[in-house]
Design a protein around this motif. Structure first.
Motif, PDB file in Angstrom:
ATOM      1  N   PRO A  10       9.408   8.885  25.642  1.00  0.00           N
ATOM      2  CA  PRO A  10       8.824   9.180  24.336  1.00  0.00           C
ATOM      3  C   PRO A  10       8.630   7.886  23.557  1.00  0.00           C
ATOM      4  O   PRO A  10       9.352   6.899  23.767  1.00  0.00           O
ATOM      5  CB  PRO A  10       9.875  10.076  23.679  1.00  0.00           C
ATOM      6  CG  PRO A  10      11.164   9.649  24.308  1.00  0.00           C
ATOM      7  CD  PRO A  10      10.828   9.258  25.719  1.00  0.00           C
ATOM      8  N   ILE A  11       7.653   7.869  22.685  1.00  0.00           N
ATOM      9  CA  ILE A  11       7.466   6.716  21.794  1.00  0.00           C
ATOM     10  C   ILE A  11       8.384   6.916  20.588  1.00  0.00           C
ATOM     11  O   ILE A  11       8.192   7.854  19.814  1.00  0.00           O
ATOM     12  CB  ILE A  11       6.007   6.596  21.336  1.00  0.00           C
ATOM     13  CG1 ILE A  11       5.099   6.364  22.551  1.00  0.00           C
ATOM     14  CG2 ILE A  11       5.845   5.468  20.331  1.00  0.00           C
ATOM     15  CD1 ILE A  11       3.613   6.290  22.207  1.00  0.00           C
ATOM     16  N   PRO A  12       9.391   6.066  20.433  1.00  0.00           N
ATOM     17  CA  PRO A  12      10.328   6.257  19.315  1.00  0.00           C
ATOM     18  C   PRO A  12       9.607   6.164  17.971  1.00  0.00           C
ATOM     19  O   PRO A  12       8.808   5.258  17.738  1.00  0.00           O
ATOM     20  CB  PRO A  12      11.330   5.100  19.481  1.00  0.00           C
ATOM     21  CG  PRO A  12      11.197   4.683  20.917  1.00  0.00           C
ATOM     22  CD  PRO A  12       9.758   4.919  21.276  1.00  0.00           C
ATOM     23  N   LEU A  13       9.904   7.123  17.096  1.00  0.00           N
ATOM     24  CA  LEU A  13       9.263   7.192  15.781  1.00  0.00           C
ATOM     25  C   LEU A  13      10.333   7.257  14.706  1.00  0.00           C
ATOM     26  O   LEU A  13      11.224   8.097  14.754  1.00  0.00           O
ATOM     27  CB  LEU A  13       8.360   8.424  15.691  1.00  0.00           C
ATOM     28  CG  LEU A  13       7.746   8.740  14.319  1.00  0.00           C
ATOM     29  CD1 LEU A  13       6.812   7.627  13.875  1.00  0.00           C
ATOM     30  CD2 LEU A  13       7.022  10.074  14.346  1.00  0.00           C
ATOM     31  N   GLN A  14      10.240   6.348  13.752  1.00  0.00           N
ATOM     32  CA  GLN A  14      11.136   6.343  12.594  1.00  0.00           C
ATOM     33  C   GLN A  14      10.346   6.785  11.372  1.00  0.00           C
ATOM     34  O   GLN A  14       9.303   6.216  11.061  1.00  0.00           O
ATOM     35  CB  GLN A  14      11.715   4.940  12.374  1.00  0.00           C
ATOM     36  CG  GLN A  14      12.608   4.818  11.154  1.00  0.00           C
ATOM     37  CD  GLN A  14      13.082   3.391  10.931  1.00  0.00           C
ATOM     38  OE1 GLN A  14      12.980   2.549  11.825  1.00  0.00           O
ATOM     39  NE2 GLN A  14      13.604   3.103   9.756  1.00  0.00           N
ATOM     40  N   GLN A  60       6.328   5.296   8.219  1.00  0.00           N
ATOM     41  CA  GLN A  60       6.511   5.615   9.630  1.00  0.00           C
ATOM     42  C   GLN A  60       6.403   4.334  10.460  1.00  0.00           C
ATOM     43  O   GLN A  60       5.557   3.477  10.174  1.00  0.00           O
ATOM     44  CB  GLN A  60       5.473   6.630  10.117  1.00  0.00           C
ATOM     45  CG  GLN A  60       5.558   7.986   9.429  1.00  0.00           C
ATOM     46  CD  GLN A  60       4.670   9.023  10.090  1.00  0.00           C
ATOM     47  OE1 GLN A  60       4.611   9.123  11.297  1.00  0.00           O
ATOM     48  NE2 GLN A  60       3.975   9.801   9.267  1.00  0.00           N
ATOM     49  N   VAL A  61       7.259   4.221  11.459  1.00  0.00           N
ATOM     50  CA  VAL A  61       7.256   3.057  12.353  1.00  0.00           C
ATOM     51  C   VAL A  61       7.420   3.556  13.783  1.00  0.00           C
ATOM     52  O   VAL A  61       8.325   4.337  14.081  1.00  0.00           O
ATOM     53  CB  VAL A  61       8.394   2.072  12.022  1.00  0.00           C
ATOM     54  CG1 VAL A  61       8.332   0.862  12.954  1.00  0.00           C
ATOM     55  CG2 VAL A  61       8.339   1.634  10.567  1.00  0.00           C
ATOM     56  N   VAL A  62       6.535   3.117  14.684  1.00  0.00           N
ATOM     57  CA  VAL A  62       6.693   3.400  16.104  1.00  0.00           C
ATOM     58  C   VAL A  62       7.078   2.120  16.825  1.00  0.00           C
ATOM     59  O   VAL A  62       6.694   1.015  16.421  1.00  0.00           O
ATOM     60  CB  VAL A  62       5.416   3.996  16.732  1.00  0.00           C
ATOM     61  CG1 VAL A  62       5.100   5.351  16.141  1.00  0.00           C
ATOM     62  CG2 VAL A  62       4.236   3.060  16.590  1.00  0.00           C
ATOM     63  N   ARG A  63       7.853   2.280  17.895  1.00  0.00           N
ATOM     64  CA  ARG A  63       8.354   1.146  18.679  1.00  0.00           C
ATOM     65  C   ARG A  63       7.699   1.191  20.049  1.00  0.00           C
ATOM     66  O   ARG A  63       7.867   2.156  20.795  1.00  0.00           O
ATOM     67  CB  ARG A  63       9.880   1.256  18.800  1.00  0.00           C
ATOM     68  CG  ARG A  63      10.603   0.000  19.234  1.00  0.00           C
ATOM     69  CD  ARG A  63      12.079   0.194  18.951  1.00  0.00           C
ATOM     70  NE  ARG A  63      12.855  -0.996  19.243  1.00  0.00           N
ATOM     71  CZ  ARG A  63      13.708  -1.093  20.254  1.00  0.00           C
ATOM     72  NH1 ARG A  63      13.870  -0.057  21.065  1.00  0.00           N
ATOM     73  NH2 ARG A  63      14.399  -2.190  20.455  1.00  0.00           N
ATOM     74  N   LEU A  64       6.938   0.142  20.363  1.00  0.00           N
ATOM     75  CA  LEU A  64       6.167   0.104  21.597  1.00  0.00           C
ATOM     76  C   LEU A  64       6.707  -0.986  22.516  1.00  0.00           C
ATOM     77  O   LEU A  64       6.949  -2.111  22.076  1.00  0.00           O
ATOM     78  CB  LEU A  64       4.694  -0.168  21.305  1.00  0.00           C
ATOM     79  CG  LEU A  64       3.966   0.883  20.466  1.00  0.00           C
ATOM     80  CD1 LEU A  64       2.586   0.386  20.084  1.00  0.00           C
ATOM     81  CD2 LEU A  64       3.879   2.208  21.208  1.00  0.00           C
ATOM     82  N   PHE A  91       1.510  10.339  13.094  1.00  0.00           N
ATOM     83  CA  PHE A  91       1.513   8.916  12.776  1.00  0.00           C
ATOM     84  C   PHE A  91       0.098   8.394  12.566  1.00  0.00           C
ATOM     85  O   PHE A  91      -0.138   7.538  11.715  1.00  0.00           O
ATOM     86  CB  PHE A  91       2.200   8.138  13.893  1.00  0.00           C
ATOM     87  CG  PHE A  91       2.221   6.653  13.697  1.00  0.00           C
ATOM     88  CD1 PHE A  91       3.170   6.063  12.892  1.00  0.00           C
ATOM     89  CD2 PHE A  91       1.281   5.844  14.314  1.00  0.00           C
ATOM     90  CE1 PHE A  91       3.190   4.690  12.708  1.00  0.00           C
ATOM     91  CE2 PHE A  91       1.289   4.476  14.139  1.00  0.00           C
ATOM     92  CZ  PHE A  91       2.252   3.897  13.328  1.00  0.00           C
ATOM     93  N   CYS A  92      -0.841   8.910  13.340  1.00  0.00           N
ATOM     94  CA  CYS A  92      -2.218   8.409  13.293  1.00  0.00           C
ATOM     95  C   CYS A  92      -3.111   9.126  12.288  1.00  0.00           C
ATOM     96  O   CYS A  92      -4.296   8.802  12.199  1.00  0.00           O
ATOM     97  CB  CYS A  92      -2.847   8.525  14.675  1.00  0.00           C
ATOM     98  SG  CYS A  92      -2.077   7.506  15.923  1.00  0.00           S
TER      99      CYS A  92
END
Length: 466
Positions: free
Chosen positions: A221-225, A251-255, A350-351
């Protein structure tokens, strides 16, 4: 641009990707198993990932690496390696993330190839509930060690397909035909990444293998804060700008590095300097328009709303970062540098693509209509989201995105003149005859009071039209 071909990994333990009780990391260190020197087939070689025990203790390969050519691949290629993680992170009843193979099945040997050394290729036979993600080689005709590879629990992988031809024994004169192929992950759903770890699959012949039960990719999964969104503006007077609040990262995603194309670094440099990237979304309310209705009837106000998004901005961001907003994207790195390929897609929330993904390429101006109640001052606001991609050191990757959310229209109003308060009316107190002396004295009862509220105003209506 950094064009270093040889790059050593840092002297510290790298942070792994954690998927339940599976830990995933990466190595650039290999041991040569075999090459086809002496054979008439095109140059090729097989390599065993050998993660350094001081940096990656307890990590195992998922299969061997095959390349076209015989030059050393150390510190030039990168593949994924795995380790058992915290069992408490696994789902109920799922068990360990990794397992040794139960046995091996021989796929090919180079008998008759006239190569200087012997080679055999083996498929790990996994225990029930696990799958093998790659083939394993031997420099003789004996089975590889059972510690040469690990199989992965089936729910942590996704069935994939053969992609590009890497190497074949065509022209070698070997008794059996054999070709090796890279792995292509399927299209990832929103909020997930599927990625091939750098292993390969083989075919007894030179045609692309079609069976999907022999090729697998890892999934994550793409981690989402998610943080608290900005507060909607509330008017406390006739200064609409004063109600605005500062922009907030909501919101922040970690790639992981292999899902990002960084114009300033090679893929191997990314692994060293920025193994993870943060894509931030900051939200803020913007003032669209304001109006004062001094009349005694409702009045309509109209404003033009410009969108910040555009097709040109979106494509420029994708060219710079490799990331596609609102749809799936694939690895942008060259196969000559990394055997890891991926399919990734950001979450719709997020988008800002939950309801209308096409809005990212809609730059048309809109008309907003607000019906303001009598004797009211009103302001209309809407939300803008700004995106930027950050490296591990906090520096910003070139390129940014902005999105105007036309579904976020918010109206706040304020009375120009307060409604005059109406005084409560009471009836005069009635005179009653005195009670006889033999009756007990009664306490006087106070007269009732009625508070009248000002009549409620009609609700304010907003609408948009292209």
């Amino acid at each position: 641009m950094n064009t270093l071909d040889n790059l050593k990994l840092p002297t510290r333990q790298m942070e792994p990707i954690t998927v339940e009780n599976l830990l995933i990391n990466f190595t650039t260190e290999f041991h040569r198993i075999w090459d086809n020197a002496g054979s008439k087939s095109k140059p090729g070689s097989f390599w065993r990932p050998t993660p350094a025990p001081d940096l990656l203790p307890g990590y195992f390969p998922l299969g061997d690496l095959v390349v076209s050519g015989r030059d050393s691949v150390n510190e030039k290629r990168v593949v994924a390696v795995v380790r058992e993680g915290d069992p408490q992170n696994a789902g109920t009843g799922k068990g360990q993330a990794l397992s040794r193979p139960d046995d091996y099945q021989r796929v090919w040997s180079d008998t008759g190839s006239r190569a200087n050394g012997d080679c055999s290729v083996w498929r790990p036979i996994p225990p029930e509930g696990y799958v093998a993600l790659g083939l394993v080689c031997s420099n003789d005709n004996s089975k590889p060690s059972f510690n040469a590879v690990r199989c992965v629990r089936a729910d942590l992988v996704v069935a994939s397909s053969a992609s590009a031809l890497i190497w074949s024994d065509l022209g070698s004169g070997a008794k059996h035909d054999f070709s090796t192929w890279s792995i292509k992950p399927p299209t990832a759903p929103a909020g997930e990444i599927y990625f091939a770890p750098g292993t390969f699959i083989g075919a007894n012949g030179y045609s692309r293998p079609m069976a999907s039960n022999t090729a697998y990719a890892l999934r994550m999964p793409i981690p989402l804060q998610v943080e608290t969104p900005p507060t909607a503006p509330v008017l406390s007077g006739q200064d609409a700008s004063a109600a605005l609040t500062p922009s907030r990262v909501t919101q922040v995603v970690r790639l992981p590095w292999f899902a990002v194309s960084d114009p300033e670094m090679t893929s191997l440099a990314q692994l060293q300097a920025s193994p993870f990237y943060h894509l931030e979304r900051a939200d803020r309310y913007l003032l669209l328009g304001q109006g004062q209705n001094s009349t005694d009837t409702h009045q309509a106000f109209k404003w033009k709303a410009n969108r910040t998004q555009s097709y040109e901005m979106l494509r420029k961001f994708t060219r710079n970062t490799g990331i596609d907003i609102g749809s799936q994207w694939s690895s942008a790195m060259s196969a000559s540098r990394s055997a890891i390929t991926c399919s990734a897609r950001l979450g719709d929330s997020f988008c800002n693509t939950e309801s209308a993904p096409y809005e990212w390429v809609n730059s048309a101006e809109s008309e907003v209509i607000a019906l303001v109640a009598r004797k009211r001052f009103a302001a209309v606001y809407l939300m803008q989201s700004d995106y930027r991609l950050l490296r591990a050191d906090g520096s910003v990757v070139e390129g940014h995105l902005s999105y105007t959310d036309m579904d976020s229209l918010h109206l706040s109003d304020y009375p120009i003149e307060p409604e005059p308060a109406k005084e409560a009316q009471t009836e005069p107190e009635k005179q009653t005859p005195p009670e006889p002396d033999n009756e007990p004295e009664k306490q006087p009862v106070p007269a009732p009071r009625t508070e009248l509220q000002a009549p409620a105003e009609s609700p304010v209506i907003t609408d948009t039209a292209p």
